[in-house]
Design an enzyme around this catalytic site. Structure first.
Site, PDB file in Angstrom:
ATOM      1  N   ASP A   1     -40.316 -50.156  53.434  1.00 46.43           N
ATOM      2  CA  ASP A   1     -41.647 -49.788  52.967  1.00 46.43           C
ATOM      3  C   ASP A   1     -42.733 -50.240  53.933  1.00 46.43           C
ATOM      4  O   ASP A   1     -43.774 -49.592  54.052  1.00 46.43           O
ATOM      5  CB  ASP A   1     -41.900 -50.390  51.583  1.00 46.43           C
ATOM      6  CG  ASP A   1     -41.171 -49.621  50.480  1.00 46.43           C
ATOM      7  OD1 ASP A   1     -40.549 -48.590  50.785  1.00 46.43           O
ATOM      8  OD2 ASP A   1     -41.232 -50.065  49.319  1.00 46.43           O
TER       9      ASP A   1
ATOM     10  N   ASP B   1     -52.433 -52.883  48.662  1.00 40.76           N
ATOM     11  CA  ASP B   1     -53.384 -53.800  48.041  1.00 40.76           C
ATOM     12  C   ASP B   1     -54.349 -54.404  49.044  1.00 40.76           C
ATOM     13  O   ASP B   1     -54.134 -54.374  50.260  1.00 40.76           O
ATOM     14  CB  ASP B   1     -52.659 -54.937  47.301  1.00 40.76           C
ATOM     15  CG  ASP B   1     -51.539 -55.556  48.126  1.00 40.76           C
ATOM     16  OD1 ASP B   1     -51.737 -55.783  49.334  1.00 40.76           O
ATOM     17  OD2 ASP B   1     -50.457 -55.812  47.562  1.00 40.76           O
TER      18      ASP B   1
ATOM     19  N   ARG C   1     -61.873 -68.424  39.911  1.00 44.55           N
ATOM     20  CA  ARG C   1     -61.447 -69.616  40.649  1.00 44.55           C
ATOM     21  C   ARG C   1     -59.929 -69.631  40.614  1.00 44.55           C
ATOM     22  O   ARG C   1     -59.304 -69.772  39.564  1.00 44.55           O
ATOM     23  CB  ARG C   1     -62.017 -70.884  40.014  1.00 44.55           C
ATOM     24  CG  ARG C   1     -63.546 -70.924  40.029  1.00 44.55           C
ATOM     25  CD  ARG C   1     -64.077 -72.263  39.532  1.00 44.55           C
ATOM     26  NE  ARG C   1     -63.772 -73.332  40.477  1.00 44.55           N
ATOM     27  CZ  ARG C   1     -63.398 -74.555  40.130  1.00 44.55           C
ATOM     28  NH1 ARG C   1     -63.243 -74.864  38.850  1.00 44.55           N
ATOM     29  NH2 ARG C   1     -63.174 -75.472  41.047  1.00 44.55           N
TER      30      ARG C   1
ATOM     31  N   ALA D   1     -45.506 -54.506  44.451  1.00 47.79           N
ATOM     32  CA  ALA D   1     -45.532 -55.424  45.594  1.00 47.79           C
ATOM     33  C   ALA D   1     -46.056 -56.789  45.149  1.00 47.79           C
ATOM     34  O   ALA D   1     -45.522 -57.393  44.226  1.00 47.79           O
ATOM     35  CB  ALA D   1     -46.382 -54.817  46.718  1.00 47.79           C
ATOM     36  N   TYR D   2     -47.129 -57.285  45.750  1.00 47.49           N
ATOM     37  CA  TYR D   2     -47.597 -58.653  45.524  1.00 47.49           C
ATOM     38  C   TYR D   2     -47.977 -58.899  44.062  1.00 47.49           C
ATOM     39  O   TYR D   2     -47.673 -59.941  43.487  1.00 47.49           O
ATOM     40  CB  TYR D   2     -48.776 -58.929  46.453  1.00 47.49           C
ATOM     41  CG  TYR D   2     -49.144 -60.384  46.636  1.00 47.49           C
ATOM     42  CD1 TYR D   2     -48.483 -61.413  45.962  1.00 47.49           C
ATOM     43  CD2 TYR D   2     -50.165 -60.743  47.523  1.00 47.49           C
ATOM     44  CE1 TYR D   2     -48.822 -62.733  46.154  1.00 47.49           C
ATOM     45  CE2 TYR D   2     -50.510 -62.071  47.721  1.00 47.49           C
ATOM     46  CZ  TYR D   2     -49.837 -63.054  47.028  1.00 47.49           C
ATOM     47  OH  TYR D   2     -50.176 -64.373  47.220  1.00 47.49           O
TER      48      TYR D   2
ATOM     49  N   LEU E   1     -46.795 -57.799  41.415  1.00 44.45           N
ATOM     50  CA  LEU E   1     -45.619 -57.987  40.563  1.00 44.45           C
ATOM     51  C   LEU E   1     -45.219 -59.457  40.504  1.00 44.45           C
ATOM     52  O   LEU E   1     -44.843 -59.977  39.455  1.00 44.45           O
ATOM     53  CB  LEU E   1     -44.457 -57.141  41.096  1.00 44.45           C
ATOM     54  CG  LEU E   1     -43.186 -57.083  40.254  1.00 44.45           C
ATOM     55  CD1 LEU E   1     -43.466 -56.443  38.902  1.00 44.45           C
ATOM     56  CD2 LEU E   1     -42.100 -56.307  40.989  1.00 44.45           C
TER      57      LEU E   1
END
Length: 300
Positions: free
Chosen positions: A82, A157, A184, A198-199, A201
């Site tokens: 990917d 993203d 924060r 991706a991230y 998840l």
């Protein structure tokens, strides 16, 4: 039967070839086989210039840089994972070039054709039998003192996060100019439906079907546990302003901008460009999830 696609761009995974002679030979052998197969179907094959150079195939095939490939070719075939697809898809999106992914990596949510199966999968696709879908791109820009200092497209993203040894980052977040919250956390992710596997998840965000016109915004290790992922319309513009923190960086897929300053603003909106993917007939997103995430192992 003559192929529907006459001029085919071939892009390969070559990064590992710079450190391994075995990887170089393997990549060259795989790409040579795919190129020969395409030629047998009546296609003119043109290699991405970087792929040709790093695999040693520049003497066997014509090669062009990515922008020229987009102008010359009516189909792109990407061999790799990917990450390989993300890099080329962003660049070819403005040319509306359809892309087929052959998976030489490990997971492969958008490079969905197994390497060993490519002859059976590609043959009907080259003759016009395929499923087609469109995936949106994000356009992101970093504004400092009212001046855009960096901009990029992202398919997965946009991530703003802290350095490895520093404390939390504080971000002021607005949606279409309306204040949403002060976040924060270790960072904040704004993802497309494609990027939901991706991230986001890994930080507890939901999976989103690629047909949903939405963004997913998810905090990374938030200071307040009530700070949860939220789904937004992709017609909105998200703004993240750096309020405090050290060693803060922004990442746009594989493109990074280090050393953000307090007061920097990152704007994210939907790009005018989308990526066109072609899949074998019968492909569906849910089957991909089951296969890649190991769902229903041992089931029916």
């Amino acid at each position: 039967m003559t192929s529907k696609f006459r001029h085919v761009a071939l892009v390969g995974k070559y990064q590992s070839a710079t450190t391994s002679g075995t990887a170089t030979e393997q990549s060259r052998h795989i790409l040579q086989g795919i190129a020969d197969f395409l030629r047998e179907q009546g296609c003119e094959v043109v290699l991405d210039a970087e792929t040709a150079l790093h695999t040693g195939l520049h003497s066997s095939f014509a090669s062009l840089d990515v922008d020229d490939l987009g102008q010359h070719c009516d189909l792109g075939i990407v061999v790799g994972g990917d990450g390989t697809m993300l890099g080329i898809a962003r660049q070819l999106a403005k040319h509306n070039t359809p892309l087929i992914g052959i998976n030489q990596g490990r997971l492969g949510f958008v490079t969905d054709i197994p390497l060993n199966d490519y002859p059976q999968a590609l043959l009907p696709m080259l003759h016009g039998e395929y499923e087609q879908e469109s995936r949106p791109l994000m356009h992101a820009r970093v504004v400092r003192n009212e001046e855009t200092v960096f901009e990029a497209l992202a398919m997965n993203d946009v991530v703003v996060n802290r350095g490895g040894t520093s404390g939390m980052v504080e971000l002021r977040v607005e949606v279409d100019g309306r204040f949403l919250s002060n976040q924060r956390a270790d960072g904040l992710i704004v993802a497309t439906p494609t990027g939901s596997t991706a991230y986001t998840l890994s930080v507890g965000g939901p999976l989103m079907h690629p047909s949903i016109p939405a963004w997913l915004m998810a905090p990374i290790a938030p200071h307040t546990l009530s700070n949860r992922p939220i789904v937004l319309s992709d017609q909105t513009e998200v703004m993240m302003e750096v309020v405090s923190g050290r060693d803060i960086s922004a990442n746009f897929d594989m493109q990074s901008l280090a050393s953000l300053l307090h007061g920097d603003r990152i704007y994210v909106r939907r790009s005018e460009h989308s990526v066109r993917f072609l899949h074998p007939v019968g492909w569906n997103y849910f089957a991909t999830l089951r296969k890649k995430l190991g769902w229903n192992e041992g089931g029916y």
